[in-house]
Write a protein that holds these residues in place. Structure first.
Motif, PDB file in Angstrom:
ATOM      1  N   PRO A  87       0.816  -1.225   0.000  1.00  0.00           N
ATOM      2  CA  PRO A  87       0.000   0.000   0.000  1.00  0.00           C
ATOM      3  C   PRO A  87       0.846   1.269   0.000  1.00  0.00           C
ATOM      4  CG  PRO A  87      -0.195  -1.183   2.104  1.00  0.00           C
ATOM      5  CD  PRO A  87       0.548  -2.084   1.159  1.00  0.00           C
ATOM      6  N   LYS A  88       2.035   1.206   0.591  1.00  0.00           N
ATOM      7  CA  LYS A  88       2.887   2.418   0.617  1.00  0.00           C
ATOM      8  C   LYS A  88       3.318   2.804  -0.795  1.00  0.00           C
ATOM      9  CE  LYS A  88       4.984   2.007   5.172  1.00  0.00           C
ATOM     10  NZ  LYS A  88       5.033   0.529   5.314  1.00  0.00           N
ATOM     11  N   ALA A  89       3.505   1.783  -1.643  1.00  0.00           N
ATOM     12  CA  ALA A  89       3.919   2.066  -3.019  1.00  0.00           C
ATOM     13  C   ALA A  89       2.729   2.417  -3.909  1.00  0.00           C
ATOM     14  CB  ALA A  89       4.647   0.857  -3.595  1.00  0.00           C
ATOM     15  N   GLU A  90       1.538   1.909  -3.571  1.00  0.00           N
ATOM     16  CA  GLU A  90       0.389   2.035  -4.480  1.00  0.00           C
ATOM     17  C   GLU A  90      -0.539   3.204  -4.166  1.00  0.00           C
ATOM     18  OE1 GLU A  90       0.232   0.396  -7.132  1.00  0.00           O
ATOM     19  OE2 GLU A  90       1.556  -1.315  -6.780  1.00  0.00           O
ATOM     20  N   LEU A  91      -0.558   3.675  -2.911  1.00  0.00           N
ATOM     21  CA  LEU A  91      -1.534   4.691  -2.523  1.00  0.00           C
ATOM     22  C   LEU A  91      -0.850   6.032  -2.282  1.00  0.00           C
ATOM     23  CD1 LEU A  91      -3.686   2.609   0.012  1.00  0.00           C
ATOM     24  CD2 LEU A  91      -4.007   2.874  -2.460  1.00  0.00           C
ATOM     25  N   HIS A  92      -1.414   7.065  -2.884  1.00  0.00           N
ATOM     26  CA  HIS A  92      -0.822   8.398  -2.761  1.00  0.00           C
ATOM     27  C   HIS A  92      -1.920   9.388  -2.379  1.00  0.00           C
ATOM     28  CE1 HIS A  92       2.325   6.340  -4.983  1.00  0.00           C
ATOM     29  NE2 HIS A  92       1.398   5.992  -5.855  1.00  0.00           N
ATOM     30  N   ALA A  93      -1.822   9.983  -1.195  1.00  0.00           N
ATOM     31  CA  ALA A  93      -2.793  10.998  -0.783  1.00  0.00           C
ATOM     32  C   ALA A  93      -2.440  12.293  -1.487  1.00  0.00           C
ATOM     33  CB  ALA A  93      -2.751  11.185   0.731  1.00  0.00           C
ATOM     34  N   MET A  94      -3.343  12.742  -2.357  1.00  0.00           N
ATOM     35  CA  MET A  94      -3.056  13.930  -3.174  1.00  0.00           C
ATOM     36  C   MET A  94      -4.111  14.999  -2.962  1.00  0.00           C
ATOM     37  SD  MET A  94      -1.868  12.282  -6.830  1.00  0.00           S
ATOM     38  CE  MET A  94      -1.523  13.893  -7.550  1.00  0.00           C
ATOM     39  N   ASN A  95      -3.705  16.220  -3.166  1.00  0.00           N
ATOM     40  CA  ASN A  95      -4.602  17.359  -3.151  1.00  0.00           C
ATOM     41  C   ASN A  95      -5.538  17.264  -4.374  1.00  0.00           C
ATOM     42  OD1 ASN A  95      -5.493  20.059  -3.676  1.00  0.00           O
ATOM     43  ND2 ASN A  95      -3.914  20.719  -2.223  1.00  0.00           N
ATOM     44  N   VAL A  96      -6.845  17.416  -4.164  1.00  0.00           N
ATOM     45  CA  VAL A  96      -7.788  17.272  -5.279  1.00  0.00           C
ATOM     46  C   VAL A  96      -7.503  18.271  -6.400  1.00  0.00           C
ATOM     47  CG1 VAL A  96     -10.207  17.215  -5.968  1.00  0.00           C
ATOM     48  CG2 VAL A  96      -9.569  16.512  -3.689  1.00  0.00           C
ATOM     49  N   ALA A  97      -7.148  19.501  -6.018  1.00  0.00           N
ATOM     50  CA  ALA A  97      -6.871  20.518  -7.041  1.00  0.00           C
ATOM     51  C   ALA A  97      -5.664  20.110  -7.888  1.00  0.00           C
ATOM     52  CB  ALA A  97      -6.630  21.872  -6.380  1.00  0.00           C
ATOM     53  N   GLU A  98      -4.699  19.455  -7.254  1.00  0.00           N
ATOM     54  CA  GLU A  98      -3.516  19.003  -7.992  1.00  0.00           C
ATOM     55  C   GLU A  98      -3.882  17.860  -8.952  1.00  0.00           C
ATOM     56  OE1 GLU A  98      -0.337  17.533  -5.490  1.00  0.00           O
ATOM     57  OE2 GLU A  98       0.643  16.690  -7.264  1.00  0.00           O
ATOM     58  N   VAL A  99      -4.755  16.974  -8.493  1.00  0.00           N
ATOM     59  CA  VAL A  99      -5.217  15.878  -9.366  1.00  0.00           C
ATOM     60  C   VAL A  99      -5.922  16.471 -10.583  1.00  0.00           C
ATOM     61  CG1 VAL A  99      -6.780  13.883  -9.542  1.00  0.00           C
ATOM     62  CG2 VAL A  99      -5.401  14.219  -7.468  1.00  0.00           C
ATOM     63  N   ALA A 100      -6.813  17.439 -10.340  1.00  0.00           N
ATOM     64  CA  ALA A 100      -7.525  18.079 -11.458  1.00  0.00           C
ATOM     65  C   ALA A 100      -6.528  18.704 -12.429  1.00  0.00           C
ATOM     66  CB  ALA A 100      -8.496  19.133 -10.920  1.00  0.00           C
ATOM     67  N   GLU A 101      -5.523  19.385 -11.882  1.00  0.00           N
ATOM     68  CA  GLU A 101      -4.516  20.036 -12.721  1.00  0.00           C
ATOM     69  C   GLU A 101      -3.768  19.010 -13.581  1.00  0.00           C
ATOM     70  OE1 GLU A 101      -3.090  22.951 -14.504  1.00  0.00           O
ATOM     71  OE2 GLU A 101      -4.618  23.249 -12.958  1.00  0.00           O
ATOM     72  N   ARG A 102      -3.357  17.895 -12.948  1.00  0.00           N
ATOM     73  CA  ARG A 102      -2.623  16.845 -13.690  1.00  0.00           C
ATOM     74  C   ARG A 102      -3.470  16.285 -14.837  1.00  0.00           C
ATOM     75  NH1 ARG A 102       0.893  13.514 -10.291  1.00  0.00           N
ATOM     76  NH2 ARG A 102       0.649  11.969 -11.947  1.00  0.00           N
ATOM     77  N   LEU A 103      -4.796  16.202 -14.617  1.00  0.00           N
ATOM     78  CA  LEU A 103      -5.685  15.688 -15.663  1.00  0.00           C
ATOM     79  C   LEU A 103      -5.908  16.735 -16.750  1.00  0.00           C
ATOM     80  CD1 LEU A 103      -8.117  13.878 -13.223  1.00  0.00           C
ATOM     81  CD2 LEU A 103      -6.773  12.730 -15.022  1.00  0.00           C
ATOM     82  N   LEU A 104      -6.082  17.989 -16.325  1.00  0.00           N
ATOM     83  CA  LEU A 104      -6.381  19.051 -17.301  1.00  0.00           C
ATOM     84  C   LEU A 104      -5.221  19.298 -18.262  1.00  0.00           C
ATOM     85  CD1 LEU A 104      -8.368  21.523 -15.000  1.00  0.00           C
ATOM     86  CD2 LEU A 104      -9.278  20.189 -16.921  1.00  0.00           C
ATOM     87  N   VAL A 105      -3.980  19.124 -17.794  1.00  0.00           N
ATOM     88  CA  VAL A 105      -2.852  19.369 -18.715  1.00  0.00           C
ATOM     89  C   VAL A 105      -2.800  18.335 -19.835  1.00  0.00           C
ATOM     90  CG1 VAL A 105      -1.384  20.605 -17.061  1.00  0.00           C
ATOM     91  CG2 VAL A 105      -1.117  18.125 -17.330  1.00  0.00           C
ATOM     92  N   THR A 106      -3.524  17.226 -19.697  1.00  0.00           N
ATOM     93  CA  THR A 106      -3.525  16.233 -20.782  1.00  0.00           C
ATOM     94  C   THR A 106      -4.459  16.661 -21.914  1.00  0.00           C
ATOM     95  OG1 THR A 106      -5.285  14.842 -19.823  1.00  0.00           O
ATOM     96  CG2 THR A 106      -3.015  14.341 -19.167  1.00  0.00           C
ATOM     97  N   ASP A 107      -5.219  17.755 -21.702  1.00  0.00           N
ATOM     98  CA  ASP A 107      -5.973  18.392 -22.782  1.00  0.00           C
ATOM     99  C   ASP A 107      -7.029  17.467 -23.403  1.00  0.00           C
ATOM    100  OD1 ASP A 107      -6.579  20.489 -24.455  1.00  0.00           O
ATOM    101  OD2 ASP A 107      -5.103  19.934 -25.977  1.00  0.00           O
ATOM    102  N   VAL A 108      -7.836  16.819 -22.547  1.00  0.00           N
ATOM    103  CA  VAL A 108      -8.903  15.928 -23.029  1.00  0.00           C
ATOM    104  C   VAL A 108     -10.262  16.511 -22.663  1.00  0.00           C
ATOM    105  CG1 VAL A 108      -7.573  13.782 -22.981  1.00  0.00           C
ATOM    106  CG2 VAL A 108      -8.726  14.589 -20.892  1.00  0.00           C
ATOM    107  N   ARG A 109     -11.328  16.001 -23.270  1.00  0.00           N
ATOM    108  CA  ARG A 109     -12.692  16.462 -22.985  1.00  0.00           C
ATOM    109  C   ARG A 109     -13.394  15.578 -21.962  1.00  0.00           C
ATOM    110  NH1 ARG A 109     -14.800  19.318 -27.221  1.00  0.00           N
ATOM    111  NH2 ARG A 109     -16.379  19.879 -25.678  1.00  0.00           N
ATOM    112  N   LEU A 110     -12.783  14.381 -21.686  1.00  0.00           N
ATOM    113  CA  LEU A 110     -13.419  13.394 -20.801  1.00  0.00           C
ATOM    114  C   LEU A 110     -12.387  12.845 -19.826  1.00  0.00           C
ATOM    115  CD1 LEU A 110     -15.831  11.394 -20.157  1.00  0.00           C
ATOM    116  CD2 LEU A 110     -14.832   9.874 -21.876  1.00  0.00           C
ATOM    117  N   VAL A 111     -12.778  12.779 -18.557  1.00  0.00           N
ATOM    118  CA  VAL A 111     -11.949  12.111 -17.547  1.00  0.00           C
ATOM    119  C   VAL A 111     -12.729  10.931 -16.985  1.00  0.00           C
ATOM    120  CG1 VAL A 111     -11.097  12.337 -15.167  1.00  0.00           C
ATOM    121  CG2 VAL A 111     -10.434  14.014 -16.899  1.00  0.00           C
TER     122      VAL A 111
END
Ligand SMILES: Nc1nc2[nH]cc(C(=O)O)c2c(=O)[nH]1
Ligand code: SF4
Ligand SMILES: [Mg+2]
Length: 244
Positions: free
Chosen positions: A68-92
């Protein structure tokens, strides 16, 4: 690990973020999208294709005990959104594991993505009811209730109030993972009992050959019942790989 904070630093437990790729399953099969895969699941399907999101004891057919230490990452939701938005897609696509275990933060993620014009689909096993807050964020739910061949019985996998609540959401699709036509009676029973509207059958398999063989086995019987068919097109394209 802290699963949730407050305000803008609210945390979400992520397994992996990847994309751009294509939605490989269900009604949006083939659509350009990016993925966030969340950690943790409330079920233990033997044939689970993402045991690295929950299997810390080697219970699934894969037999691997993940860390679990290698597989689970507690992330800031805004950062997750940012990481997805930079991929420039219309669907997540939000998958897991079981994303509805973290639905407060998933609702927040849906709102952040929606504000940028990105629509969201959530892959869920259908055992947890969506909160009004999550439904109001208007994701589309792809619901996959697992059948007996998952090694669990309906007392764990069929939750009437959750199925009814998900069926009532706009555009919900029910995608049943099947091995052979004998599985379709079990599907028909659930469909009739809960009045499920959009029914999709998808072959179970983690390699191209198994998927093709099972699709051929299932197709006529699915067509005869006037249901829909999906395969797992990302497995046809890239095989059994993580992050695609
Ligand atoms: N490309 C791609 N499409 C998918 N649709 C559902 C997936 C899942 O793992 O839930 C999945 C996945 O892992 N990859
Ligand atoms: S519900 Fe999905 S993620 Fe959870 S164990 Fe079953 S197949 Fe795996
Ligand atoms: Mg997958």
């Amino acid at each position: 690990m802290r699963a949730r904070g407050t305000g803008s630093d609210r945390k979400i437990v992520v397994n992996e973020i990847f994309g751009p790729t294509i939605q490989g399953e269900g009604p949006s099969m083939g659509r350009s999208c990016s993925f966030v895969r969340l950690g943790g699941c409330n079920l233990t399907c033997t044939w689970c294709d993402t045991p690295y999101t929950w299997d810390w004891a080697g219970r699934s057919d894969a037999g691997t005990a993940y860390d679990p230490k290698a597989e689970l990452h507690a992330m800031n939701v805004a950062e997750v959104a940012e990481r997805l938005l930079v991929t420039d897609v219309r669907l997540v696509v939000v998958s897991g594991g079981e994303p509805l275990q973290q639905q407060r933060t998933v609702a927040r993620l849906c709102r952040l993505l929606g504000e940028s014009g990105v629509s969201v689909e959530i892959e869920t096993n259908g055992t947890l009811s969506p909160s009004p807050e999550l439904v109001a964020a208007r994701p589309r739910f792809n619901v996959s209730p697992t059948l007996r061949h998952s090694g669990m019985g309906p007392e764990q996998t069929v939750v009437p109030e959750a199925l009814r609540a998900l069926n009532a959401t706009r555009g919900a699709a029910f995608t049943f993972v099947c091995r052979d036509p004998g599985d379709l009676d079990e599907v028909a029973d659930i469909v009739a009992r809960y009045g499920l509207e959009s029914v999709w059958i998808m072959p179970e398999g983690q390699d191209q050959e198994t998927l093709s063989d099972r699709l051929a086995l299932l197709a006529d019987a699915v067509v005869a019942r006037r249901w829909n068919i999906s395969t797992r097109i990302h497995v046809h394209a890239w095989g059994n790989r993580r992050g695609v």
